[in-house]
Design a protein around this motif. Sequence first.
Motif, PDB file in Angstrom:
ATOM      1  N   ALA A 132     -12.221  47.995  -9.862  1.00 14.16           N
ATOM      2  CA  ALA A 132     -13.231  48.662 -10.667  1.00 14.16           C
ATOM      3  C   ALA A 132     -13.333  47.976 -12.025  1.00 14.16           C
ATOM      4  CB  ALA A 132     -12.858  50.133 -10.854  1.00 14.16           C
ATOM      5  N   VAL A 133     -14.540  47.864 -12.543  1.00 15.51           N
ATOM      6  CA  VAL A 133     -14.776  47.265 -13.861  1.00 15.51           C
ATOM      7  C   VAL A 133     -15.823  48.092 -14.594  1.00 15.51           C
ATOM      8  CG1 VAL A 133     -14.160  44.916 -13.142  1.00 15.51           C
ATOM      9  CG2 VAL A 133     -16.543  45.680 -12.936  1.00 15.51           C
ATOM     10  N   ALA A 134     -15.899  47.919 -15.899  1.00 20.34           N
ATOM     11  CA  ALA A 134     -16.876  48.669 -16.685  1.00 20.34           C
ATOM     12  C   ALA A 134     -18.294  48.197 -16.405  1.00 20.34           C
ATOM     13  CB  ALA A 134     -16.561  48.539 -18.175  1.00 20.34           C
ATOM     14  N   ASP A 135     -18.460  46.905 -16.123  1.00 23.12           N
ATOM     15  CA  ASP A 135     -19.793  46.341 -15.899  1.00 23.12           C
ATOM     16  C   ASP A 135     -19.651  45.121 -14.995  1.00 23.12           C
ATOM     17  OD1 ASP A 135     -22.171  44.642 -16.268  1.00 23.12           O
ATOM     18  OD2 ASP A 135     -22.718  46.004 -17.893  1.00 23.12           O
ATOM     19  N   ALA A 136     -20.142  45.225 -13.761  1.00 19.40           N
ATOM     20  CA  ALA A 136     -19.974  44.139 -12.799  1.00 19.40           C
ATOM     21  C   ALA A 136     -20.674  42.867 -13.255  1.00 19.40           C
ATOM     22  CB  ALA A 136     -20.497  44.567 -11.426  1.00 19.40           C
ATOM     23  N   ASP A 137     -21.867  42.984 -13.823  1.00 22.63           N
ATOM     24  CA  ASP A 137     -22.609  41.793 -14.263  1.00 22.63           C
ATOM     25  C   ASP A 137     -21.854  41.051 -15.360  1.00 22.63           C
ATOM     26  OD1 ASP A 137     -25.661  41.981 -13.052  1.00 22.63           O
ATOM     27  OD2 ASP A 137     -24.717  43.933 -13.298  1.00 22.63           O
ATOM     28  N   ASN A 138     -21.344  41.789 -16.326  1.00 20.03           N
ATOM     29  CA  ASN A 138     -20.592  41.147 -17.405  1.00 20.03           C
ATOM     30  C   ASN A 138     -19.307  40.515 -16.881  1.00 20.03           C
ATOM     31  OD1 ASN A 138     -22.503  41.861 -19.274  1.00 20.03           O
ATOM     32  ND2 ASN A 138     -21.349  43.600 -20.110  1.00 20.03           N
ATOM     33  N   SER A 189     -20.084  37.127 -15.296  1.00 18.05           N
ATOM     34  CA  SER A 189     -20.293  36.100 -16.319  1.00 18.05           C
ATOM     35  C   SER A 189     -18.969  35.670 -16.943  1.00 18.05           C
ATOM     36  CB  SER A 189     -21.237  36.625 -17.402  1.00 18.05           C
ATOM     37  OG  SER A 189     -22.507  36.922 -16.862  1.00 18.05           O
ATOM     38  N   ARG A 190     -18.113  36.637 -17.196  1.00 20.84           N
ATOM     39  CA  ARG A 190     -16.830  36.332 -17.811  1.00 20.84           C
ATOM     40  C   ARG A 190     -15.950  35.517 -16.865  1.00 20.84           C
ATOM     41  NH1 ARG A 190     -14.356  34.876 -22.176  1.00 20.84           N
ATOM     42  NH2 ARG A 190     -12.293  35.784 -22.499  1.00 20.84           N
ATOM     43  N   ALA A 191     -15.938  35.862 -15.578  1.00 20.78           N
ATOM     44  CA  ALA A 191     -15.136  35.118 -14.611  1.00 20.78           C
ATOM     45  C   ALA A 191     -15.574  33.663 -14.535  1.00 20.78           C
ATOM     46  CB  ALA A 191     -15.224  35.775 -13.238  1.00 20.78           C
ATOM     47  N   ALA A 192     -16.885  33.435 -14.529  1.00 24.59           N
ATOM     48  CA  ALA A 192     -17.398  32.062 -14.479  1.00 24.59           C
ATOM     49  C   ALA A 192     -16.997  31.285 -15.727  1.00 24.59           C
ATOM     50  CB  ALA A 192     -18.913  32.089 -14.317  1.00 24.59           C
ATOM     51  N   ALA A 193     -17.042  31.933 -16.878  1.00 21.78           N
ATOM     52  CA  ALA A 193     -16.665  31.268 -18.120  1.00 21.78           C
ATOM     53  C   ALA A 193     -15.182  30.922 -18.153  1.00 21.78           C
ATOM     54  CB  ALA A 193     -17.019  32.162 -19.312  1.00 21.78           C
ATOM     55  N   LEU A 194     -14.385  31.697 -17.419  1.00 24.54           N
ATOM     56  CA  LEU A 194     -12.940  31.460 -17.371  1.00 24.54           C
ATOM     57  C   LEU A 194     -12.535  30.465 -16.285  1.00 24.54           C
ATOM     58  CD1 LEU A 194     -11.740  35.145 -17.847  1.00 24.54           C
ATOM     59  CD2 LEU A 194     -11.421  33.269 -19.480  1.00 24.54           C
ATOM     60  N   GLY A 195     -13.522  29.911 -15.568  1.00 26.78           N
ATOM     61  CA  GLY A 195     -13.234  28.910 -14.546  1.00 26.78           C
ATOM     62  C   GLY A 195     -13.237  29.420 -13.130  1.00 26.78           C
ATOM     63  N   ASP A 233     -15.135  31.141  -9.639  1.00 29.60           N
ATOM     64  CA  ASP A 233     -16.357  30.897  -8.869  1.00 29.60           C
ATOM     65  C   ASP A 233     -16.990  32.230  -8.482  1.00 29.60           C
ATOM     66  OD1 ASP A 233     -16.033  28.062  -8.786  1.00 29.60           O
ATOM     67  OD2 ASP A 233     -14.553  28.318  -7.187  1.00 29.60           O
ATOM     68  N   VAL A 234     -18.303  32.235  -8.404  1.00 32.15           N
ATOM     69  CA  VAL A 234     -19.042  33.425  -7.997  1.00 32.15           C
ATOM     70  C   VAL A 234     -19.427  33.250  -6.526  1.00 32.15           C
ATOM     71  CG1 VAL A 234     -21.053  34.886  -8.411  1.00 32.15           C
ATOM     72  CG2 VAL A 234     -19.907  33.759 -10.340  1.00 32.15           C
ATOM     73  N   LEU A 235     -18.783  33.997  -5.638  1.00 32.39           N
ATOM     74  CA  LEU A 235     -19.089  33.912  -4.212  1.00 32.39           C
ATOM     75  C   LEU A 235     -20.283  34.796  -3.850  1.00 32.39           C
ATOM     76  CD1 LEU A 235     -15.486  33.985  -2.702  1.00 32.39           C
ATOM     77  CD2 LEU A 235     -16.865  32.013  -3.410  1.00 32.39           C
ATOM     78  N   MET A 236     -20.421  35.931  -4.536  1.00 29.99           N
ATOM     79  CA  MET A 236     -21.583  36.800  -4.386  1.00 29.99           C
ATOM     80  C   MET A 236     -21.904  37.374  -5.751  1.00 29.99           C
ATOM     81  SD  MET A 236     -22.186  40.207  -2.007  1.00 29.99           S
ATOM     82  CE  MET A 236     -21.370  41.335  -3.161  1.00 29.99           C
ATOM     83  N   PRO A 237     -23.080  37.081  -6.307  1.00 32.16           N
ATOM     84  CA  PRO A 237     -23.405  37.610  -7.629  1.00 32.16           C
ATOM     85  C   PRO A 237     -23.519  39.133  -7.607  1.00 32.16           C
ATOM     86  CG  PRO A 237     -25.321  36.597  -6.620  1.00 32.16           C
ATOM     87  CD  PRO A 237     -24.171  36.279  -5.730  1.00 32.16           C
ATOM     88  N   ALA A 238     -23.514  39.728  -8.768  1.00 34.65           N
ATOM     89  CA  ALA A 238     -23.609  41.184  -8.862  1.00 34.65           C
ATOM     90  C   ALA A 238     -24.869  41.669  -8.146  1.00 34.65           C
ATOM     91  CB  ALA A 238     -23.625  41.612 -10.322  1.00 34.65           C
ATOM     92  N   TYR A 283     -16.460  46.043  -8.753  1.00 30.66           N
ATOM     93  CA  TYR A 283     -17.616  46.934  -8.725  1.00 30.66           C
ATOM     94  C   TYR A 283     -17.605  47.801  -9.968  1.00 30.66           C
ATOM     95  CZ  TYR A 283     -15.389  51.390  -7.529  1.00 30.66           C
ATOM     96  OH  TYR A 283     -14.655  52.551  -7.563  1.00 30.66           O
ATOM     97  N   THR A 284     -18.777  48.249 -10.369  1.00 29.84           N
ATOM     98  CA  THR A 284     -18.909  49.030 -11.592  1.00 29.84           C
ATOM     99  C   THR A 284     -18.317  50.422 -11.384  1.00 29.84           C
ATOM    100  OG1 THR A 284     -20.890  47.813 -12.224  1.00 29.84           O
ATOM    101  CG2 THR A 284     -20.500  49.930 -13.317  1.00 29.84           C
TER     102      THR A 284
END
Length: 254
Positions: free
Chosen positions: A203-209, A212-218, A220-225, A248-249
């Motif tokens: 669980a996360v506060a905001d899946a979209d954010n 973005s944060r995971a990609a910035a940390l190196g 990979d996005v296997l399925m976007p939000a 998930y949010t």
Amino acid sequence: MKQTSVTTNAPCWTELGTSDPAAARAFYTELFGWQVDDAARPDDGDYTQVLVQDAPAAAITPRYAPDQPIAWTVCIAVADADATAESIKKAGGRILKDPTDVVDLGRFSVAADRSGAVFILWQARAFQGAGVFNEPGSLGWVELLTRDPAGALSFYPEVFGWSVAPSEHYPQWGLDGRDFGGMLTMDDRFPPQVPPHWLPYFAVADADNTVSRAAALGGDVLMPATGVPGGRRIAVLRDPQGAAFGVYTAGSES
């Protein structure tokens, strides 16, 4: 996920086995805001327990064998690891590691279902498992990805007594009226070398954010939000070492 505490025969914990525990700790603490509890298992090398709101949430471990995949593994709470291991064998699954004591913390076994999806049995003693569910940074859902849906629909209810909410595309697992996971049939979108597996969702506060944060940390996005039925917004990511996980949010269920 309706589960709010450890329940026998339901998911209770998740562990990451990785090639670089230090790098994984850096990635996930930045991504989820986890606190690292280095004193949780001081006798076990790089085994690191992480906390959410001062409660145990997950663990990051080194791989224990050269051929061990870099992956998250879901743990299921059981009353008797030895008896459940026998039930798994009778149901057509395999025991990859016989039930073994972990000092005074509990007893565990590594198992695989009929198709080879790996999971861990945990018989608690001093350590029950996660102390928080469904809050940002904690375990929020588990998903079985399999090429043998019929076999899974027979195996897991037989071994653990799970209920199944039927669906043509996404059956859901539950226990005592609480759904905690689902099943996705692996089709030609999944390369043949990807084995059946269990995927934890945090669980996360905001899946979209978080994406973005995971990609910035190196990562990979296997399925976007993506929005899914029930009001959830979910994504599937992969950490820099190669382990997949979902997010998930939190609080988005209808």
